[in-house]
Scaffold this motif. Structure first.
Motif, PDB file in Angstrom:
ATOM      1  N   CYS A 148       0.859  -1.182   0.000  1.00 44.49           N
ATOM      2  CA  CYS A 148       0.000   0.000   0.000  1.00 44.49           C
ATOM      3  C   CYS A 148       0.902   1.241   0.000  1.00 44.49           C
ATOM      4  CB  CYS A 148      -0.948  -0.010   1.187  1.00 44.49           C
ATOM      5  SG  CYS A 148      -0.216  -0.120   2.830  1.00 44.49           S
ATOM      6  N   ASP A 149       0.486   2.255  -0.761  1.00 43.41           N
ATOM      7  CA  ASP A 149       1.360   3.408  -0.943  1.00 43.41           C
ATOM      8  C   ASP A 149       0.542   4.695  -0.997  1.00 43.41           C
ATOM      9  OD1 ASP A 149       1.151   4.503  -3.973  1.00 43.41           O
ATOM     10  OD2 ASP A 149       0.767   2.340  -3.922  1.00 43.41           O
ATOM     11  N   PRO A 150       1.153   5.847  -0.670  1.00 41.08           N
ATOM     12  CA  PRO A 150       0.415   7.105  -0.639  1.00 41.08           C
ATOM     13  C   PRO A 150       0.080   7.659  -2.019  1.00 41.08           C
ATOM     14  CG  PRO A 150       2.731   7.506  -0.176  1.00 41.08           C
ATOM     15  CD  PRO A 150       2.555   6.017  -0.228  1.00 41.08           C
ATOM     16  N   TYR A 151       0.783   7.195  -3.045  1.00 40.18           N
ATOM     17  CA  TYR A 151       0.541   7.696  -4.397  1.00 40.18           C
ATOM     18  C   TYR A 151      -0.771   7.136  -4.952  1.00 40.18           C
ATOM     19  CZ  TYR A 151       5.416   8.985  -3.846  1.00 40.18           C
ATOM     20  OH  TYR A 151       6.586   9.518  -3.377  1.00 40.18           O
ATOM     21  N   THR A 152      -0.970   5.817  -4.794  1.00 36.32           N
ATOM     22  CA  THR A 152      -2.231   5.228  -5.228  1.00 36.32           C
ATOM     23  C   THR A 152      -3.376   5.738  -4.370  1.00 36.32           C
ATOM     24  OG1 THR A 152      -1.004   3.252  -5.913  1.00 36.32           O
ATOM     25  CG2 THR A 152      -3.389   3.051  -5.754  1.00 36.32           C
ATOM     26  N   HIS A 153      -3.113   5.913  -3.077  1.00 31.28           N
ATOM     27  CA  HIS A 153      -4.136   6.466  -2.181  1.00 31.28           C
ATOM     28  C   HIS A 153      -4.571   7.848  -2.659  1.00 31.28           C
ATOM     29  CE1 HIS A 153      -6.233   6.731   1.722  1.00 31.28           C
ATOM     30  NE2 HIS A 153      -5.926   8.014   1.663  1.00 31.28           N
ATOM     31  N   LYS A 154      -3.604   8.670  -3.032  1.00 30.24           N
ATOM     32  CA  LYS A 154      -3.905  10.014  -3.534  1.00 30.24           C
ATOM     33  C   LYS A 154      -4.703   9.922  -4.832  1.00 30.24           C
ATOM     34  CE  LYS A 154      -3.136  14.588  -3.589  1.00 30.24           C
ATOM     35  NZ  LYS A 154      -3.539  15.505  -2.503  1.00 30.24           N
ATOM     36  N   LEU A 155      -4.327   9.000  -5.694  1.00 27.92           N
ATOM     37  CA  LEU A 155      -4.983   8.829  -6.986  1.00 27.92           C
ATOM     38  C   LEU A 155      -6.446   8.428  -6.819  1.00 27.92           C
ATOM     39  CD1 LEU A 155      -4.521   8.630 -10.129  1.00 27.92           C
ATOM     40  CD2 LEU A 155      -4.056   6.194  -9.728  1.00 27.92           C
ATOM     41  N   LEU A 156      -6.708   7.517  -5.884  1.00 26.90           N
ATOM     42  CA  LEU A 156      -8.056   6.971  -5.742  1.00 26.90           C
ATOM     43  C   LEU A 156      -8.952   7.773  -4.819  1.00 26.90           C
ATOM     44  CD1 LEU A 156      -7.200   3.162  -5.531  1.00 26.90           C
ATOM     45  CD2 LEU A 156      -7.993   4.444  -7.518  1.00 26.90           C
ATOM     46  N   SER A 157      -8.368   8.418  -3.802  1.00 28.59           N
ATOM     47  CA  SER A 157      -9.198   9.110  -2.809  1.00 28.59           C
ATOM     48  C   SER A 157      -9.001  10.619  -2.781  1.00 28.59           C
ATOM     49  CB  SER A 157      -8.920   8.555  -1.412  1.00 28.59           C
ATOM     50  OG  SER A 157      -7.647   8.989  -0.946  1.00 28.59           O
ATOM     51  N   GLY A 159      -6.828  12.062  -1.025  1.00 30.03           N
ATOM     52  CA  GLY A 159      -6.272  12.435   0.272  1.00 30.03           C
ATOM     53  C   GLY A 159      -4.819  12.028   0.417  1.00 30.03           C
ATOM     54  N   GLU A 160      -4.218  12.482   1.505  1.00 29.15           N
ATOM     55  CA  GLU A 160      -2.841  12.112   1.813  1.00 29.15           C
ATOM     56  C   GLU A 160      -2.843  11.233   3.058  1.00 29.15           C
ATOM     57  OE1 GLU A 160       0.350  14.695   1.542  1.00 29.15           O
ATOM     58  OE2 GLU A 160      -0.204  15.309  -0.491  1.00 29.15           O
ATOM     59  N   TYR A 161      -2.157  10.108   2.954  1.00 28.59           N
ATOM     60  CA  TYR A 161      -2.051   9.191   4.086  1.00 28.59           C
ATOM     61  C   TYR A 161      -0.595   8.788   4.219  1.00 28.59           C
ATOM     62  CZ  TYR A 161      -3.121   5.432   7.320  1.00 28.59           C
ATOM     63  OH  TYR A 161      -3.173   4.628   8.446  1.00 28.59           O
ATOM     64  N   HIS A 162      -0.014   8.991   5.392  1.00 26.77           N
ATOM     65  CA  HIS A 162       1.437   8.859   5.544  1.00 26.77           C
ATOM     66  C   HIS A 162       1.875   7.566   6.229  1.00 26.77           C
ATOM     67  CE1 HIS A 162       1.585  12.936   4.131  1.00 26.77           C
ATOM     68  NE2 HIS A 162       0.920  13.387   5.168  1.00 26.77           N
ATOM     69  N   HIS A 163       0.927   6.680   6.536  1.00 30.35           N
ATOM     70  CA  HIS A 163       1.310   5.440   7.213  1.00 30.35           C
ATOM     71  C   HIS A 163       1.051   4.220   6.348  1.00 30.35           C
ATOM     72  CE1 HIS A 163       2.418   7.367  10.972  1.00 30.35           C
ATOM     73  NE2 HIS A 163       1.401   8.182  10.760  1.00 30.35           N
ATOM     74  N   CYS A 164       0.960   4.437   5.017  1.00 32.67           N
ATOM     75  CA  CYS A 164       0.992   3.313   4.084  1.00 32.67           C
ATOM     76  C   CYS A 164       2.328   2.581   4.241  1.00 32.67           C
ATOM     77  CB  CYS A 164       0.858   3.807   2.653  1.00 32.67           C
ATOM     78  SG  CYS A 164      -0.703   4.600   2.241  1.00 32.67           S
ATOM     79  N   CYS A 165       2.344   1.311   3.872  1.00 31.60           N
ATOM     80  CA  CYS A 165       3.572   0.534   4.036  1.00 31.60           C
ATOM     81  C   CYS A 165       4.741   1.136   3.271  1.00 31.60           C
ATOM     82  CB  CYS A 165       3.333  -0.913   3.614  1.00 31.60           C
ATOM     83  SG  CYS A 165       2.281  -1.817   4.781  1.00 31.60           S
ATOM     84  N   HIS A 166       4.488   1.693   2.082  1.00 32.35           N
ATOM     85  CA  HIS A 166       5.569   2.312   1.322  1.00 32.35           C
ATOM     86  C   HIS A 166       6.235   3.431   2.126  1.00 32.35           C
ATOM     87  CE1 HIS A 166       7.665   3.798  -2.300  1.00 32.35           C
ATOM     88  NE2 HIS A 166       7.415   5.001  -1.811  1.00 32.35           N
ATOM     89  N   SER A 167       5.430   4.293   2.722  1.00 27.00           N
ATOM     90  CA  SER A 167       5.980   5.398   3.521  1.00 27.00           C
ATOM     91  C   SER A 167       6.641   4.875   4.785  1.00 27.00           C
ATOM     92  CB  SER A 167       4.868   6.394   3.875  1.00 27.00           C
ATOM     93  OG  SER A 167       4.342   6.987   2.711  1.00 27.00           O
ATOM     94  N   ASN A 168       6.025   3.874   5.417  1.00 26.15           N
ATOM     95  CA  ASN A 168       6.621   3.291   6.623  1.00 26.15           C
ATOM     96  C   ASN A 168       8.003   2.721   6.324  1.00 26.15           C
ATOM     97  OD1 ASN A 168       4.144   3.875   7.810  1.00 26.15           O
ATOM     98  ND2 ASN A 168       3.442   1.747   7.847  1.00 26.15           N
ATOM     99  N   LEU A 169       8.113   1.971   5.235  1.00 30.22           N
ATOM    100  CA  LEU A 169       9.395   1.375   4.860  1.00 30.22           C
ATOM    101  C   LEU A 169      10.420   2.446   4.501  1.00 30.22           C
ATOM    102  CD1 LEU A 169       7.993  -1.549   2.684  1.00 30.22           C
ATOM    103  CD2 LEU A 169       9.118  -1.785   4.914  1.00 30.22           C
ATOM    104  N   THR A 170       9.958   3.512   3.841  1.00 31.22           N
ATOM    105  CA  THR A 170      10.867   4.604   3.477  1.00 31.22           C
ATOM    106  C   THR A 170      11.449   5.257   4.721  1.00 31.22           C
ATOM    107  OG1 THR A 170       9.685   5.035   1.404  1.00 31.22           O
ATOM    108  CG2 THR A 170      11.002   6.835   2.306  1.00 31.22           C
ATOM    109  N   GLU A 243      -9.875  -2.752   4.603  1.00 30.48           N
ATOM    110  CA  GLU A 243      -9.092  -1.824   3.796  1.00 30.48           C
ATOM    111  C   GLU A 243      -7.654  -1.839   4.296  1.00 30.48           C
ATOM    112  OE1 GLU A 243     -10.350   2.241   4.229  1.00 30.48           O
ATOM    113  OE2 GLU A 243     -11.061   1.923   6.271  1.00 30.48           O
ATOM    114  N   HIS A 244      -6.734  -1.339   3.452  1.00 36.89           N
ATOM    115  CA  HIS A 244      -5.327  -1.458   3.822  1.00 36.89           C
ATOM    116  C   HIS A 244      -4.658  -0.128   4.151  1.00 36.89           C
ATOM    117  CE1 HIS A 244      -4.547  -0.118  -0.223  1.00 36.89           C
ATOM    118  NE2 HIS A 244      -5.026  -1.224  -0.766  1.00 36.89           N
ATOM    119  N   SER A 245      -5.342   0.981   4.059  1.00 35.17           N
ATOM    120  CA  SER A 245      -4.783   2.275   4.454  1.00 35.17           C
ATOM    121  C   SER A 245      -5.797   2.942   5.362  1.00 35.17           C
ATOM    122  CB  SER A 245      -4.483   3.142   3.229  1.00 35.17           C
ATOM    123  OG  SER A 245      -3.508   2.540   2.411  1.00 35.17           O
TER     124      SER A 245
END
Length: 280
Positions: A148-157, A159-170, A243-245
């Motif tokens: 799960c990543d903030p870019y797809t989240h932004k695309l679909l919703s 909004g901005e979500y900063h605790h997607c796994c992509h951001s967590n791993l980064t 849901e995953h985010s």
């Protein structure tokens, strides 16, 4: 819209039997008897607790084992693996999927990318191996979902979500290595979805998730074929039943345990032997 007319032999074309793209009869296999014997003398040497909706890094020397534990409640995790001595060599989920299938369990290996293309870790024990594949086509520990990543989240919703796994791993990789956030992000890659129950819908072919069968006490165990740097995110979707985010899903920590064996161990794998001449 123009209607597409099937050819007269459409049914015959559909009836052609599939061919496995990468037959694995000649694939180098792990020495499972030696690894299973080595498990008898495992002793913990350290651990890392991954908080809910966050990620942490951990290091595993070659020849050691590590386990990802469910400790408080049903929780899935997104796992990145790197060669600890060269971050350019990292887990290649696509090739692992091509060689072992969409979901992996005991005896499968996590392969690195080109040009090394060698096993980074071998799965040596899976307490969820009983699950198999359910009536929906779902199974656990997939190498099909990207993370799960903030870019797809932004695309679909929007909004901005900063605790997607992509951001967590980064964030975790940046903290572990001292790299800047953007430099660290470039190293984050497609994951092994530990404990996640997923598949593809039969009608539309869409990637689906459902409640993970994992419960406290379950674990997935790996043998480190090379020196590893791992990064694990405790997914904000919890057991990914809805849901995953999400800040609403019940989320729990994951525990990474590092273990050492005093038994005989296999030789470390060498990088792939291809000449890299590419026909020139």
């Amino acid at each position: 819209m123009n209607r597409i007319t099937p050819p007269p032999d459409a049914d015959a074309r559909r009836a052609i039997a599939p061919v496995i793209c990468y037959p694995t009869a000649t694939l180098p296999a792990p020495d499972m008897p030696k690894l299973l014997a080595a498990r008898a003398s495992l002793q913990p040497t350290g651990e890392v607790l991954v908080p809910p909706r966050d990620a942490r890094c951990f290091r595993v020397p070659a020849g050691h084992f590590f386990r990802i534990h469910s400790v408080e409640g049903p929780q899935v995790g997104d796992l990145n693996l790197f060669n600890a001595d060269d971050l350019a060599e990292r887990f290649y989920s696509g090739k692992t999927r091509a060689l072992h299938g969409s979901h992996i369990t005991t005896g499968a290996r996590m392969w690195s990318g080109f040009p090394a293309l060698r096993p980074m870790a071998t799965l040596t024990h899976d307490t969820l191996a009983w699950y198999g594949r359910d009536a929906f086509g779902g199974a656990v520990h997939d190498v099909i979902g990207t993370r799960c990543d903030p870019y797809t989240h932004k695309l679909l919703s929007g909004g901005e979500y900063h605790h997607c796994c992509h951001s967590n791993l980064t964030r975790a990789l940046a903290a572990e290595t001292g790299m800047g956030l953007h430099a660290a992000e470039a190293h984050v890659h497609d994951v092994l979805n530990v404990f996640m129950c997923t598949g593809f819908t039969r009608d539309t072919g869409q990637y689906f998730m459902k409640a993970s069968p994992v419960r406290p006490g379950d674990y997935l165990e790996f043998y480190a074929e090379i020196n590893l740097l791992g990064a694990l995110s405790a997914c904000p979707g919890g057991d990914c039943s809805a849901e995953h985010s999400s800040d609403a899903a019940a989320c729990y920590p994951l525990r990474v345990e590092i273990l050492r064996s005093h038994g005989e161990l296999p030789a470390a794998p060498l990088p792939n032997g291809y000449s890299r001449s590419h026909g020139l």
